[in-house]
Scaffold this motif. Structure first.
Motif, PDB file in Angstrom:
ATOM      1  N   PRO A 102       0.827  -1.221   0.000  1.00 62.35           N
ATOM      2  CA  PRO A 102       0.000   0.000   0.000  1.00 62.35           C
ATOM      3  C   PRO A 102       0.857   1.266   0.000  1.00 62.35           C
ATOM      4  N   ASP A 103       0.316   2.331  -0.514  1.00 59.81           N
ATOM      5  CA  ASP A 103       1.015   3.618  -0.484  1.00 59.81           C
ATOM      6  C   ASP A 103       1.286   4.028   0.959  1.00 59.81           C
ATOM      7  N   ASN A 104       2.459   4.630   1.185  1.00 62.67           N
ATOM      8  CA  ASN A 104       2.838   5.142   2.509  1.00 62.67           C
ATOM      9  C   ASN A 104       2.768   4.066   3.593  1.00 62.67           C
ATOM     10  N   CYS A 105       3.157   2.866   3.234  1.00 63.01           N
ATOM     11  CA  CYS A 105       3.092   1.724   4.153  1.00 63.01           C
ATOM     12  C   CYS A 105       4.163   1.836   5.242  1.00 63.01           C
ATOM     13  N   TRP A 106       3.774   1.501   6.479  1.00 61.76           N
ATOM     14  CA  TRP A 106       4.715   1.442   7.587  1.00 61.76           C
ATOM     15  C   TRP A 106       5.198   0.014   7.752  1.00 61.76           C
ATOM     16  N   VAL A 107       6.366  -0.158   8.372  1.00 61.75           N
ATOM     17  CA  VAL A 107       7.006  -1.462   8.445  1.00 61.75           C
ATOM     18  C   VAL A 107       6.148  -2.486   9.182  1.00 61.75           C
ATOM     19  N   ASN A 108       5.478  -2.079  10.253  1.00 57.79           N
ATOM     20  CA  ASN A 108       4.648  -3.040  10.980  1.00 57.79           C
ATOM     21  C   ASN A 108       3.440  -3.479  10.151  1.00 57.79           C
ATOM     22  N   ASP A 109       2.936  -2.572   9.305  1.00 54.94           N
ATOM     23  CA  ASP A 109       1.825  -2.943   8.429  1.00 54.94           C
ATOM     24  C   ASP A 109       2.284  -3.915   7.345  1.00 54.94           C
ATOM     25  N   LEU A 110       3.465  -3.681   6.793  1.00 55.33           N
ATOM     26  CA  LEU A 110       3.998  -4.597   5.784  1.00 55.33           C
ATOM     27  C   LEU A 110       4.297  -5.952   6.403  1.00 55.33           C
ATOM     28  N   TYR A 111       4.797  -5.942   7.634  1.00 54.70           N
ATOM     29  CA  TYR A 111       5.026  -7.212   8.335  1.00 54.70           C
ATOM     30  C   TYR A 111       3.715  -7.979   8.473  1.00 54.70           C
ATOM     31  N   GLN A 112       2.647  -7.316   8.887  1.00 55.40           N
ATOM     32  CA  GLN A 112       1.382  -8.005   9.090  1.00 55.40           C
ATOM     33  C   GLN A 112       0.820  -8.550   7.780  1.00 55.40           C
ATOM     34  N   LEU A 113       0.914  -7.777   6.703  1.00 52.08           N
ATOM     35  CA  LEU A 113       0.466  -8.266   5.403  1.00 52.08           C
ATOM     36  C   LEU A 113       1.242  -9.517   4.993  1.00 52.08           C
ATOM     37  N   THR A 114       2.550  -9.511   5.252  1.00 57.14           N
ATOM     38  CA  THR A 114       3.393 -10.650   4.892  1.00 57.14           C
ATOM     39  C   THR A 114       3.112 -11.841   5.791  1.00 57.14           C
ATOM     40  N   TYR A 115       2.879 -11.578   7.073  1.00 59.57           N
ATOM     41  CA  TYR A 115       2.510 -12.633   8.030  1.00 59.57           C
ATOM     42  C   TYR A 115       1.265 -13.363   7.540  1.00 59.57           C
ATOM     43  N   ASP A 116       0.244 -12.605   7.185  1.00 63.97           N
ATOM     44  CA  ASP A 116      -1.013 -13.207   6.721  1.00 63.97           C
ATOM     45  C   ASP A 116      -0.804 -13.988   5.425  1.00 63.97           C
ATOM     46  N   ALA A 117      -0.034 -13.416   4.497  1.00 60.11           N
ATOM     47  CA  ALA A 117       0.233 -14.095   3.229  1.00 60.11           C
ATOM     48  C   ALA A 117       1.045 -15.372   3.454  1.00 60.11           C
ATOM     49  N   SER A 118       1.953 -15.338   4.420  1.00 58.07           N
ATOM     50  CA  SER A 118       2.806 -16.495   4.704  1.00 58.07           C
ATOM     51  C   SER A 118       2.005 -17.661   5.262  1.00 58.07           C
ATOM     52  N   ILE A 119       1.104 -17.372   6.194  1.00 56.32           N
ATOM     53  CA  ILE A 119       0.264 -18.428   6.761  1.00 56.32           C
ATOM     54  C   ILE A 119      -0.614 -19.047   5.679  1.00 56.32           C
ATOM     55  N   LYS A 120      -1.188 -18.216   4.817  1.00 55.20           N
ATOM     56  CA  LYS A 120      -2.021 -18.736   3.723  1.00 55.20           C
ATOM     57  C   LYS A 120      -1.193 -19.600   2.782  1.00 55.20           C
ATOM     58  N   LEU A 121       0.005 -19.138   2.463  1.00 55.91           N
ATOM     59  CA  LEU A 121       0.863 -19.899   1.556  1.00 55.91           C
ATOM     60  C   LEU A 121       1.236 -21.246   2.171  1.00 55.91           C
ATOM     61  N   PHE A 122       1.557 -21.251   3.458  1.00 55.14           N
ATOM     62  CA  PHE A 122       1.884 -22.506   4.150  1.00 55.14           C
ATOM     63  C   PHE A 122       0.722 -23.485   4.064  1.00 55.14           C
ATOM     64  N   ALA A 123      -0.475 -22.993   4.384  1.00 56.02           N
ATOM     65  CA  ALA A 123      -1.648 -23.865   4.400  1.00 56.02           C
ATOM     66  C   ALA A 123      -2.024 -24.351   3.007  1.00 56.02           C
ATOM     67  N   GLU A 124      -1.970 -23.463   2.029  1.00 52.30           N
ATOM     68  CA  GLU A 124      -2.411 -23.805   0.672  1.00 52.30           C
ATOM     69  C   GLU A 124      -1.488 -24.795  -0.022  1.00 52.30           C
ATOM     70  N   THR A 125      -0.232 -24.837   0.393  1.00 55.87           N
ATOM     71  CA  THR A 125       0.747 -25.655  -0.337  1.00 55.87           C
ATOM     72  C   THR A 125       1.220 -26.886   0.429  1.00 55.87           C
ATOM     73  N   LEU A 126       0.796 -27.037   1.689  1.00 51.76           N
ATOM     74  CA  LEU A 126       1.330 -28.135   2.507  1.00 51.76           C
ATOM     75  C   LEU A 126       1.086 -29.502   1.864  1.00 51.76           C
ATOM     76  N   ALA A 127      -0.132 -29.760   1.405  1.00 52.94           N
ATOM     77  CA  ALA A 127      -0.429 -31.049   0.788  1.00 52.94           C
ATOM     78  C   ALA A 127       0.405 -31.273  -0.467  1.00 52.94           C
ATOM     79  N   HIS A 128       0.605 -30.225  -1.259  1.00 56.34           N
ATOM     80  CA  HIS A 128       1.417 -30.351  -2.479  1.00 56.34           C
ATOM     81  C   HIS A 128       2.859 -30.731  -2.131  1.00 56.34           C
ATOM     82  N   ILE A 129       3.371 -30.142  -1.066  1.00 57.79           N
ATOM     83  CA  ILE A 129       4.748 -30.454  -0.659  1.00 57.79           C
ATOM     84  C   ILE A 129       4.861 -31.894  -0.181  1.00 57.79           C
ATOM     85  N   ILE A 130       3.899 -32.325   0.627  1.00 60.57           N
ATOM     86  CA  ILE A 130       3.915 -33.693   1.130  1.00 60.57           C
ATOM     87  C   ILE A 130       3.854 -34.689  -0.022  1.00 60.57           C
TER      88      ILE A 130
END
Length: 247
Positions: free
Chosen positions: A148-176
């Motif tokens: 997002p425009d004028n993003c602060w570091v804690n906001d970018l961290y939270q966006l990445t945190y949420d994306a990371s959890i989704k990525l972990f969940a969505e791909t776990l079966a494929h990895i296994i």
């Protein structure tokens, strides 16, 4: 069919959330979680205590990388040590890492701060093979999103945190199941570039010169004002003067 044996290496809240999801899916995916290796982070409290979670589910807690048993998969999420060849080879199928940044752009640490300082428009999370270099192995999965425009570091961290959890969940079966295509990072460097950053660089990023232009000062403030850590500062008459966000 015999269950796949997986070892989980991780810490911090993101490691806890991924470990909890792994436990919840173990029976569905025919997994045996053969061990946990973590680095206790007391600042996050019992709500994110991986050791406690492992004990609740009778999962062995390992003391060090030297204790890694033979397994099928090693999965790392915010584990603090660099794995050596002998550790990586403990996994017969694959050894992987969930990195909270897009690769190959941002290897190592402080990735959120550098993305803001450099005025990037896009960020993301990446699952990649582990080799003996920092965040260097082939990319298996990636999730990118707009900053997002004028993003602060804690906001970018939270966006990445949420994306990371989704990525972990969505791909776990494929990895296994081994259902993925590995992309060497070198093929993406011409498009995205690459860099490696270290924790020790943060002190310099927080030191702001009043001789800079307003836009550069503002970017550095947004990039380094992480709650719970020393704020960015300038030097006035030999003393630190801190920049704080007024809410």
């Amino acid at each position: 069919m015999l269950p796949k044996k997986i070892i989980f290496l991780g810490s911090k809240p993101i490691g806890y959330e991924c470990f909890a999801y792994l436990i919840s899916q173990a029976e569905v995916l025919n997994l045996e979680i053969a061990g946990l290796l973590t680095h206790a982070r007391k600042e996050f409290g019992n709500a994110h205590d991986l050791n406690m979670l492992a004990n609740e589910h009778n999962i062995p807690v390992l003391n060090s990388l030297a204790d890694l048993p033979e397994c099928d998969i090693i999965y790392s999420v915010q584990y603090h040590e660099l794995l050596k060849k002998e550790h990586i080879e403990k996994a017969k199928d694959i050894t992987i890492n969930l990195h909270m940044a897009p690769l190959p752009e941002y290897r190592g640490a402080n990735q959120f701060s550098f993305a803001i300082i450099e005025g990037k428009k896009e960020f993301g999370a990446t699952i990649h093979k582990i080799d003996t270099r920092i965040d260097h192995g082939d990319i298996l999965f990636q999730k990118r999103f707009a900053i997002p425009d004028n993003c602060w570091v804690n906001d970018l961290y939270q966006l990445t945190y949420d994306a990371s959890i989704k990525l972990f969940a969505e791909t776990l079966a494929h990895i296994i199941e081994g259902k993925f295509k590995a992309m060497p990072q070198e093929l993406l460097i011409p498009k995205f570039g690459t860099s490696v950053h270290y924790r020790k660089e943060m002190a310099a990023l927080k030191s702001i010169s009043l001789a800079w232009g307003i836009e550069k000062i503002e970017r550095h403030i947004r990039a380094t004002s992480m709650p719970g850590f020393e704020p960015p500062h300038c030097i006035v008459n030999g003393e630190k003067v801190y920049f704080t966000k007024h809410v």
